[in-house]
Scaffold this motif. Structure first.
Motif, PDB file in Angstrom:
ATOM      1  N   TYR A 102       0.846  -1.198   0.000  1.00  0.00           N
ATOM      2  CA  TYR A 102       0.000   0.000   0.000  1.00  0.00           C
ATOM      3  C   TYR A 102       0.876   1.240   0.000  1.00  0.00           C
ATOM      4  O   TYR A 102       2.080   1.178   0.216  1.00  0.00           O
ATOM      5  N   GLY A 103       0.252   2.385  -0.227  1.00  0.00           N
ATOM      6  CA  GLY A 103       0.956   3.658  -0.165  1.00  0.00           C
ATOM      7  C   GLY A 103       0.799   4.478  -1.427  1.00  0.00           C
ATOM      8  O   GLY A 103       0.344   3.995  -2.465  1.00  0.00           O
ATOM      9  N   HIS A 104       1.160   5.751  -1.326  1.00  0.00           N
ATOM     10  CA  HIS A 104       1.088   6.718  -2.417  1.00  0.00           C
ATOM     11  C   HIS A 104      -0.315   6.841  -2.994  1.00  0.00           C
ATOM     12  O   HIS A 104      -0.486   7.077  -4.189  1.00  0.00           O
ATOM     13  N   GLY A 105      -1.332   6.664  -2.183  1.00  0.00           N
ATOM     14  CA  GLY A 105      -2.714   6.850  -2.611  1.00  0.00           C
ATOM     15  C   GLY A 105      -3.252   5.765  -3.517  1.00  0.00           C
ATOM     16  O   GLY A 105      -4.387   5.866  -3.994  1.00  0.00           O
ATOM     17  N   ALA A 106      -2.494   4.732  -3.762  1.00  0.00           N
ATOM     18  CA  ALA A 106      -2.955   3.649  -4.642  1.00  0.00           C
ATOM     19  C   ALA A 106      -3.792   2.661  -3.835  1.00  0.00           C
ATOM     20  O   ALA A 106      -3.710   2.590  -2.615  1.00  0.00           O
ATOM     21  N   GLU A 107      -4.594   1.911  -4.550  1.00  0.00           N
ATOM     22  CA  GLU A 107      -5.383   0.851  -3.909  1.00  0.00           C
ATOM     23  C   GLU A 107      -4.432  -0.200  -3.346  1.00  0.00           C
ATOM     24  O   GLU A 107      -3.431  -0.534  -3.975  1.00  0.00           O
ATOM     25  N   PRO A 108      -4.726  -0.734  -2.162  1.00  0.00           N
ATOM     26  CA  PRO A 108      -3.875  -1.796  -1.619  1.00  0.00           C
ATOM     27  C   PRO A 108      -3.836  -2.994  -2.569  1.00  0.00           C
ATOM     28  O   PRO A 108      -4.846  -3.357  -3.181  1.00  0.00           O
ATOM     29  N   LEU A 109      -2.661  -3.574  -2.704  1.00  0.00           N
ATOM     30  CA  LEU A 109      -2.467  -4.715  -3.583  1.00  0.00           C
ATOM     31  C   LEU A 109      -2.173  -5.928  -2.708  1.00  0.00           C
ATOM     32  O   LEU A 109      -1.175  -5.957  -1.994  1.00  0.00           O
ATOM     33  N   HIS A 110      -3.041  -6.930  -2.748  1.00  0.00           N
ATOM     34  CA  HIS A 110      -2.898  -8.137  -1.932  1.00  0.00           C
ATOM     35  C   HIS A 110      -2.166  -9.194  -2.743  1.00  0.00           C
ATOM     36  O   HIS A 110      -2.556  -9.507  -3.864  1.00  0.00           O
ATOM     37  N   VAL A 111      -1.068  -9.720  -2.148  1.00  0.00           N
ATOM     38  CA  VAL A 111      -0.229 -10.673  -2.861  1.00  0.00           C
ATOM     39  C   VAL A 111       0.176 -11.829  -1.942  1.00  0.00           C
ATOM     40  O   VAL A 111       0.013 -11.758  -0.720  1.00  0.00           O
ATOM     41  N   ASN A 112       0.700 -12.862  -2.557  1.00  0.00           N
ATOM     42  CA  ASN A 112       1.359 -13.961  -1.845  1.00  0.00           C
ATOM     43  C   ASN A 112       2.833 -13.921  -2.218  1.00  0.00           C
ATOM     44  O   ASN A 112       3.174 -13.861  -3.402  1.00  0.00           O
TER      45      ASN A 112
ATOM     46  N   LEU B 246       5.155  -1.025   2.389  1.00  0.00           N
ATOM     47  CA  LEU B 246       4.871   0.347   2.006  1.00  0.00           C
ATOM     48  C   LEU B 246       5.593   0.658   0.699  1.00  0.00           C
ATOM     49  O   LEU B 246       6.813   0.527   0.608  1.00  0.00           O
ATOM     50  N   THR B 247       4.833   1.084  -0.306  1.00  0.00           N
ATOM     51  CA  THR B 247       5.427   1.459  -1.585  1.00  0.00           C
ATOM     52  C   THR B 247       6.279   2.711  -1.405  1.00  0.00           C
ATOM     53  O   THR B 247       5.849   3.674  -0.782  1.00  0.00           O
TER      54      THR B 247
END
Length: 193
Positions: free
Chosen positions: A32-42, A90-91
Motif C-alpha cells: 500500500y501507499g502513495h494513494g494507490a489501492e492496496p495490492l494483496h499478494v502472496n 509500504l510502496t
C-alpha cells in the motif's frame, strides 16, 4: 540494494485462505501507499524469510511483470512458532525520504565496576528509501560512572537525519552496587541483636 521477490496477486481473503497459503509455502502480504489501492499478494516463503531478516528491508516485488519497490513496515508472527503470518509493505520511490526505526547496537566495555543499561534500543531517523541504515553503532569503550550516551552522540551515516529527541538517553553507565556475601549479612544481623 534490495531483494527481488516474485509475487502472485491474491483475490481470496480470510483466515482459512491465509492458512492454506502458508501451508503451500506462501506468505500473505499487502502493498500500500502513495494513494494507490492496496495490492494483496502472496510472497514466496523461503526467499521472503531470508529477505526480511534485517531491519527496514527494502524489497523489489514483481507482481505479474510490474515491479513495486516496497519497504517492510510490519511483520505479524505466530507468537509460539515465530513463523511469519502476514507482511505489510509500504510502496516507496527512489529518492523518496522515509521515516524508520533503526536498532542501536552497543559495542565495547565500560570501565570496571560499572553497570551498563541500554535505555533506548532504536532511533527514529529519516533517510532516502534506497539508502536506509540497518543498524547504528555506539561504543562505550572505557566510559565511566555517570556517563550517558545521548541520541545526539551517535554518528549517523551521510544523508540520514535524526528524528528522535537529541537528549534521549541511549546508554546509561552507573556504579555497580557491591553485593554483601550472604554469610556475612547473616552474621551482621546476629551481632545487631
Amino acid at each position: 540494494m534490495s531483494d527481488k521477490l516474485a509475487a502472485q496477486k491474491r483475490t481470496e481473503f480470510g483466515k482459512g485462505y491465509a492458512r492454506r497459503a502458508r501451508a503451500a509455502g506462501k506468505i500473505p502480504a499487502v502493498i500500500y501507499g502513495h494513494g494507490a489501492e492496496p495490492l494483496h499478494v502472496n510472497l514466496p516463503g523461503r526467499e521472503t524469510n531470508l529477505a526480511v531478516r534485517v531491519a527496514n528491508a527494502l524489497l523489489t516485488i514483481d507482481v505479474e511483470g510490474t515491479e513495486h519497490l516496497a519497504l517492510v513496515k510490519d511483520i505479524q508472527r505466530d507468537p509460539v512458532r515465530q513463523i511469519i503470518e502476514h507482511i505489510d509493505l509500504l510502496t516507496v520511490q527512489r529518492g523518496e525520504k522515509v521515516q524508520v526505526d533503526v536498532p542501536v547496537h552497543v559495542s565495547g566495555e565500560a570501565a570496571p565496576g560499572t553497570v551498563v543499561t541500554h535505555e533506548t534500543v532504536a532511533l527514529t531517523v529519516e533517510a532516502e528509501a534506497t539508502h536506509l541504515p540497518t543498524a547504528l553503532e555506539v561504543s562505550i569503550e572505557g566510559r565511566g560512572v555517570g556517563e550517558h550516551v545521548h541520541a545526539s552522540d551517535i554518528q549517523l551515516p551521510q544523508n540520514v537525519s535524526l528524528l528522535t529527541e537529541p537528549e534521549t538517553i541511549i546508554v546509561n553507565i552507573a556504579e555497580a552496587l557491591a553485593t554483601v556475601p550472604e554469610e556475612s549479612a547473616e552474621g551482621e544481623e546476629a551481632a545487631a541483636e
